[in-house]
Design a protein around this motif. Structure first.
Motif, PDB file in Angstrom:
ATOM      1  N   LEU A 106      -5.342  13.113  -0.288  1.00 52.43           N
ATOM      2  CA  LEU A 106      -5.727  11.899   0.437  1.00 52.43           C
ATOM      3  C   LEU A 106      -6.869  11.185  -0.272  1.00 52.43           C
ATOM      4  O   LEU A 106      -6.857   9.964  -0.431  1.00 52.43           O
ATOM      5  N   GLN A 107      -7.857  11.964  -0.755  1.00 56.81           N
ATOM      6  CA  GLN A 107      -9.026  11.351  -1.390  1.00 56.81           C
ATOM      7  C   GLN A 107      -8.662  10.691  -2.723  1.00 56.81           C
ATOM      8  O   GLN A 107      -9.068   9.564  -3.000  1.00 56.81           O
ATOM      9  N   THR A 108      -7.896  11.391  -3.575  1.00 64.40           N
ATOM     10  CA  THR A 108      -7.555  10.805  -4.884  1.00 64.40           C
ATOM     11  C   THR A 108      -6.664   9.582  -4.725  1.00 64.40           C
ATOM     12  O   THR A 108      -6.799   8.608  -5.466  1.00 64.40           O
ATOM     13  N   ILE A 109      -5.764   9.624  -3.734  1.00 63.37           N
ATOM     14  CA  ILE A 109      -4.900   8.456  -3.489  1.00 63.37           C
ATOM     15  C   ILE A 109      -5.726   7.287  -2.959  1.00 63.37           C
ATOM     16  O   ILE A 109      -5.552   6.140  -3.375  1.00 63.37           O
ATOM     17  N   ALA A 110      -6.647   7.574  -2.024  1.00 63.24           N
ATOM     18  CA  ALA A 110      -7.512   6.519  -1.470  1.00 63.24           C
ATOM     19  C   ALA A 110      -8.342   5.875  -2.583  1.00 63.24           C
ATOM     20  O   ALA A 110      -8.509   4.653  -2.620  1.00 63.24           O
ATOM     21  N   ASP A 111      -8.849   6.698  -3.502  1.00 61.49           N
ATOM     22  CA  ASP A 111      -9.600   6.155  -4.637  1.00 61.49           C
ATOM     23  C   ASP A 111      -8.711   5.255  -5.491  1.00 61.49           C
ATOM     24  O   ASP A 111      -9.145   4.198  -5.967  1.00 61.49           O
ATOM     25  N   HIS A 112      -7.464   5.662  -5.687  1.00 65.44           N
ATOM     26  CA  HIS A 112      -6.535   4.895  -6.533  1.00 65.44           C
ATOM     27  C   HIS A 112      -6.222   3.521  -5.935  1.00 65.44           C
ATOM     28  O   HIS A 112      -6.162   2.528  -6.665  1.00 65.44           O
ATOM     29  N   ILE A 123       0.842  -1.207   0.000  1.00 63.02           N
ATOM     30  CA  ILE A 123       0.000   0.000   0.000  1.00 63.02           C
ATOM     31  C   ILE A 123       0.870   1.248   0.000  1.00 63.02           C
ATOM     32  O   ILE A 123       0.629   2.189  -0.763  1.00 63.02           O
ATOM     33  N   ILE A 124       1.904   1.263   0.846  1.00 62.97           N
ATOM     34  CA  ILE A 124       2.797   2.431   0.937  1.00 62.97           C
ATOM     35  C   ILE A 124       3.464   2.685  -0.417  1.00 62.97           C
ATOM     36  O   ILE A 124       3.560   3.827  -0.877  1.00 62.97           O
ATOM     37  N   GLN A 125       3.901   1.598  -1.065  1.00 65.31           N
ATOM     38  CA  GLN A 125       4.553   1.743  -2.369  1.00 65.31           C
ATOM     39  C   GLN A 125       3.588   2.333  -3.399  1.00 65.31           C
ATOM     40  O   GLN A 125       3.950   3.221  -4.176  1.00 65.31           O
ATOM     41  N   LYS A 126       2.342   1.851  -3.404  1.00 67.54           N
ATOM     42  CA  LYS A 126       1.348   2.360  -4.355  1.00 67.54           C
ATOM     43  C   LYS A 126       1.054   3.837  -4.102  1.00 67.54           C
ATOM     44  O   LYS A 126       0.900   4.626  -5.045  1.00 67.54           O
ATOM     45  N   VAL A 127       0.955   4.207  -2.815  1.00 72.48           N
ATOM     46  CA  VAL A 127       0.699   5.607  -2.459  1.00 72.48           C
ATOM     47  C   VAL A 127       1.814   6.493  -2.992  1.00 72.48           C
ATOM     48  O   VAL A 127       1.569   7.525  -3.639  1.00 72.48           O
ATOM     49  N   GLN A 128       3.046   6.105  -2.748  1.00 76.73           N
ATOM     50  CA  GLN A 128       4.184   6.946  -3.120  1.00 76.73           C
ATOM     51  C   GLN A 128       4.393   6.992  -4.638  1.00 76.73           C
ATOM     52  O   GLN A 128       4.765   8.025  -5.192  1.00 76.73           O
ATOM     53  N   GLU A 129       4.110   5.858  -5.309  1.00 82.55           N
ATOM     54  CA  GLU A 129       4.203   5.849  -6.776  1.00 82.55           C
ATOM     55  C   GLU A 129       3.169   6.786  -7.388  1.00 82.55           C
ATOM     56  O   GLU A 129       3.475   7.568  -8.295  1.00 82.55           O
ATOM     57  N   LEU A 134       6.940  16.237  -0.418  1.00 83.92           N
ATOM     58  CA  LEU A 134       7.292  15.810  -1.767  1.00 83.92           C
ATOM     59  C   LEU A 134       7.163  16.973  -2.756  1.00 83.92           C
ATOM     60  O   LEU A 134       8.014  17.152  -3.650  1.00 83.92           O
ATOM     61  N   LYS A 135       6.117  17.768  -2.590  1.00 79.93           N
ATOM     62  CA  LYS A 135       5.930  18.931  -3.481  1.00 79.93           C
ATOM     63  C   LYS A 135       7.075  19.924  -3.339  1.00 79.93           C
ATOM     64  O   LYS A 135       7.590  20.450  -4.325  1.00 79.93           O
ATOM     65  N   MET A 136       7.474  20.195  -2.095  1.00 81.28           N
ATOM     66  CA  MET A 136       8.554  21.157  -1.880  1.00 81.28           C
ATOM     67  C   MET A 136       9.889  20.633  -2.403  1.00 81.28           C
ATOM     68  O   MET A 136      10.677  21.376  -3.007  1.00 81.28           O
ATOM     69  N   GLU A 137      10.166  19.334  -2.202  1.00 86.36           N
ATOM     70  CA  GLU A 137      11.423  18.755  -2.704  1.00 86.36           C
ATOM     71  C   GLU A 137      11.426  18.754  -4.234  1.00 86.36           C
ATOM     72  O   GLU A 137      12.462  19.003  -4.865  1.00 86.36           O
ATOM     73  N   THR A 138      10.249  18.465  -4.835  1.00 78.13           N
ATOM     74  CA  THR A 138      10.151  18.497  -6.296  1.00 78.13           C
ATOM     75  C   THR A 138      10.363  19.914  -6.808  1.00 78.13           C
ATOM     76  O   THR A 138      11.052  20.133  -7.823  1.00 78.13           O
TER      77      THR A 138
END
Length: 542
Positions: free
Chosen positions: A460-466, A443-449, A493-497
C-alpha cells in the motif's frame, strides 16, 4: 473503526499478521505494513494511525526508539511491542514510554488480538473522557467569548437558527437573554487616532473602549458585542433581567439609549484621546430583527455619516422593518456561498442553496426584474469562478446555453431564470462527476499497472508513493471503485501469478516465492494452500 500499523523487519511476518488475522472482528478497518521504523514514521506522517504493533529489534532505529518518537509527536497512538527477548530492561523502557502491551515472540493470534482489543479499550476510555459532558462544559467555559462572538455574527448575518436551538445555545453560553426581548443595536467605528497605532496598541485600545461601554451601560443594561467583518463593533443592548415592565419601558426609550451613547463618545475622547462614531438602531425584537437592524446600521453609516468623524446618529422610528422598498437578497449572499459549494463539489448543498434563493425571490420579490438580474449575474459569476478554477472553459461546460450567456439575460420571470440555471448547473454537474470518475479510473489503472510490474515490492505504501496519494485516501478510493482492498488485491495477484509460474515454468518453488515478494518459502506455501486447497508442489503435479 480503527487503523493499525504493523512494523517488523521480517516482511513475511508482517504480511502474515496483516492478512491472516480477523482484524475486522475487533473493529480494525485498515492494516498498514512497514518493514522499518523510518518507513513506519513516513506512514504515520501521512495517515491517521490509532495503534502500532512493532518489533523491538530492528536494524537502524529500534522499536523502542520508534515508540519514543511516536510518543513525542503522536501522544494519542497506542503502541504494542513484540520481542524475542525476555529482558527486564526492554520491558522497563516500554513502560516508560507508556506501551499498551509487551508480548514475547512467537505470539499466539488470540494473544495479539486481545492486546489490540486492550489498546482499543484504552483509546475509547481516553476519547470518551475528552468528549465527556463535563469536559465539553469546561471547554465551553474557557471559550465562551469566542462562542458568543460566533453566535452573534451568525445572527447578524441572517443565519437561520430555530427557536429551540437558539434558546439551547443561549443557555449553554450563559447569556441572560430572553427570546422575544426588546433590544437596540449600536454600531461603533473607531477613528483616525486609533488607527495610527500599532496592531498591539489598537487591540488594547479596542479592549479599553469596550470596557468603557460596559461600565456606562452595566447598571441597567446587558451588552453583547462583536467585531464584524467591516471592522465595526456591533453592540446589542438589552434591559437587565428582573426589571419591572415600567422600568423596562423607561430604559428602552431611544433618548435613554442615546444619552448612554453620548457618554461613551465623551469618555472615549476624554480618556483615550480618540473619536468614535455611533449609529443607534430603531427598537427591535430579539432575534427576529437583528439582521435587519444590522443592515440598517451599515447602510446608515455608508449613506449618512460616510467619512465624517465623531458623529452620533439615531435612526428614525417611523421607518418600519416591514415592507422596505428595496434591500439586499439574503440567501444569495449568506454563507456558505454558492461559488464555495460549487468549488468543493457539494452538489446536494448547491441544490439546497438554489432552492432557498428561488424561494426568497418568489415569496418576497415577485418577478422584480432588478432582483432577477442580480441573481442571474451572481449565479453566472459563481459558475464561471468554479469552471475556471477547475481549468475548464465555459463554452465546453455550458454547451448550447453558452450562447444565452453571450447574448445576456432576457429573463422576464423567476421561472425562466430557474429553468436556465437548472439546465446549466445540471450540465456542469455531470461533467464534474464524470471527471471525478475518470480520475478514479485512472488511479485504479495506475495501481494495477504498478502492482503487476513490481509485484515483489508492491505494498500500500509503495503504491501510494508511486501515484502520489495519501495511503488512507488511496485505500478508500480503491475499495470504493473495485469492492476490495489493495492488500486483498495484491495477495490475490501474487497467488494467481504464482499459479501461472507453477504451470508455465520450471522455476523452483522458493524462486517463485521470492519473485512475488515472499522471502520465507514456508509462509508462501501456507498462503498458497489457504487459497487453492493444495500446496504449490501438488498444484504443479496436477
Amino acid at each position: 473503526m480503527y487503523q493499525l500499523l504493523i512494523v517488523d523487519d521480517q516482511p513475511d511476518l508482517v504480511e502474515d499478521l496483516a492478512t491472516n488475522l480477523d482484524w475486522s472482528s475487533i473493529n480494525i478497518s485498515s492494516v498498514y505494513q512497514a518493514h522499518s521504523a523510518s518507513e513506519a514514521l513516513d506512514i504515520l506522517r501521512m495517515t491517521p494511525i490509532d495503534i502500532v504493533i512493532t518489533d523491538i529489534r530492528m536494524p537502524g532505529i529500534s522499536g523502542l526508539d520508534l515508540i519514543e518518537s511516536i510518543r513525542a509527536s503522536w501522544d494519542h497512538i497506542k503502541c504494542i511491542l513484540l520481542s524475542g527477548y525476555n529482558d527486564f530492561e526492554y520491558a522497563k523502557r516500554a513502560l516508560q514510554n507508556q506501551a499498551s502491551d509487551y508480548l514475547l515472540k512467537p505470539v499466539e493470534d488470540e494473544e495479539l488480538l486481545e492486546a489490540v482489543q486492550g489498546a482499543i479499550k484504552e483509546l475509547e476510555n481516553r476519547w470518551n473522557e475528552i468528549s465527556s459532558h463535563k469536559k465539553a462544559l469546561a471547554s465551553i467555559q474557557i471559550n465562551l467569548p469566542i462562542l458568543r462572538s460566533h453566535l452573534l455574527n451568525a445572527l447578524l448575518n441572517g443565519e437561520h437558527i430555530s427557536k429551540e436551538q437558539l434558546e439551547k445555545r443561549i443557555k449553554m453560553m450563559e447569556l441572560p437573554i430572553q427570546y422575544g426581548s426588546t433590544c437596540y443595536m449600536m454600531l461603533m467605528r473607531m477613528e483616525d487616532y486609533f488607527y495610527d497605532q500599532s496592531n498591539s496598541d489598537i487591540s488594547l485600545l479596542e479592549y479599553a473602549v469596550c470596557n468603557i461601554a460596559e461600565e456606562i451601560f452595566h447598571e441597567d443594561y446587558r451588552l453583547w458585542y462583536v467585531k464584524d467583518s467591516y471592522g465595526y463593533y456591533v453592540f446589542l443592548i438589552l434591559p437587565r433581567e428582573g426589571l419591572s415592565n415600567s422600568k423596562i419601558l423607561q430604559l428602552m426609550n431611544p433618548l435613554a439609549i442615546e444619552q448612554k451613547a453620548a457618554q461613551l463618545q465623551h469618555y472615549v475622547k476624554l480618556y483615550l484621546k480618540g473619536t468614535i462614531s455611533l449609529v443607534l438602531s430603531k427598537i427591535g425584537i430579539f432575534p427576529l430583527h437583528l439582521s435587519t437592524q444590522y443592515e440598517d446600521l451599515i447602510r446608515s453609516f455608508r449613506q449618512r455619516i460616510g467619512s465624517e468623524r465623531d458623529f452620533l446618529l439615531t435612526l428614525n422610528e417611523e421607518e418600519q422593518y416591514e415592507n422596505e422598498n428595496a434591500h439586499s437578497l439574503t440567501h444569495l449572499y449568506s454563507p456558505p456561498l454558492l461559488n464555495h459549494l460549487l468549488e468543493t463539489g457539494q452538489w446536494d448543498a448547491v441544490d439546497q442553496k438554489l432552492t432557498l434563493i428561488y424561494e426568497e425571490l418568489e415569496q418576497e420579490r415577485g418577478d422584480s426584474h432588478e432582483y432577477i438580474l442580480e441573481t442571474y449575474y451572481s449565479i453566472v459569476s459563481s459558475l464561471s469562478y468554479s469552471i475556471h478554477k477547475n481549468k475548464l472553459r465555459l463554452v465546453d461546460c455550458l454547451g448550447t446555453e453558452f450562447n444565452q450567456l453571450m447574448n445576456g439575460p432576457h429573463f422576464h420571470t423567476i421561472t425562466q431564470l430557474r429553468s436556465w440555471t437548472d439546465e446549466v448547473y445540471s450540465t456542469y454537474k455531470l461533467i464534474m462527476l464524470d471527471r471525478v470518475q475518470d480520475s478514479r479510473t485512472g488511479i485504479i489503472q495506475k495501481v494495477q499497472e504498478y502492482a503487476s510490474q513490481h509485484l515483489a515490492e508492491a505494498s500500500l505504501q509503495t503504491i501510494a508513493d508511486h501515484v502520489h496519494l495519501n495511503p488512507s485516501y488511496l485505500s478508500k478510493v480503491y475499495k470504493l471503485e473495485t469492492g476490495e482492498g489493495i492488500s486483498e488485491y495484491l495477495s490475490g495477484l501474487k497467488m494467481e501469478t504464482a499459479a501461472h509460474l507453477l504451470r508455465s515454468t520450471s522455476d523452483k518453488i522458493y524462486e517463485i516465492a521470492a519473485a512475488i515478494g515472499y522471502m520465507k518459502t514456508s509462509y508462501f506455501i501456507k498462503l498458497f494452500k489457504d487459497r487453492f486447497g493444495v500446496t504449490p508442489q501438488e498444484f504443479r503435479e496436477r
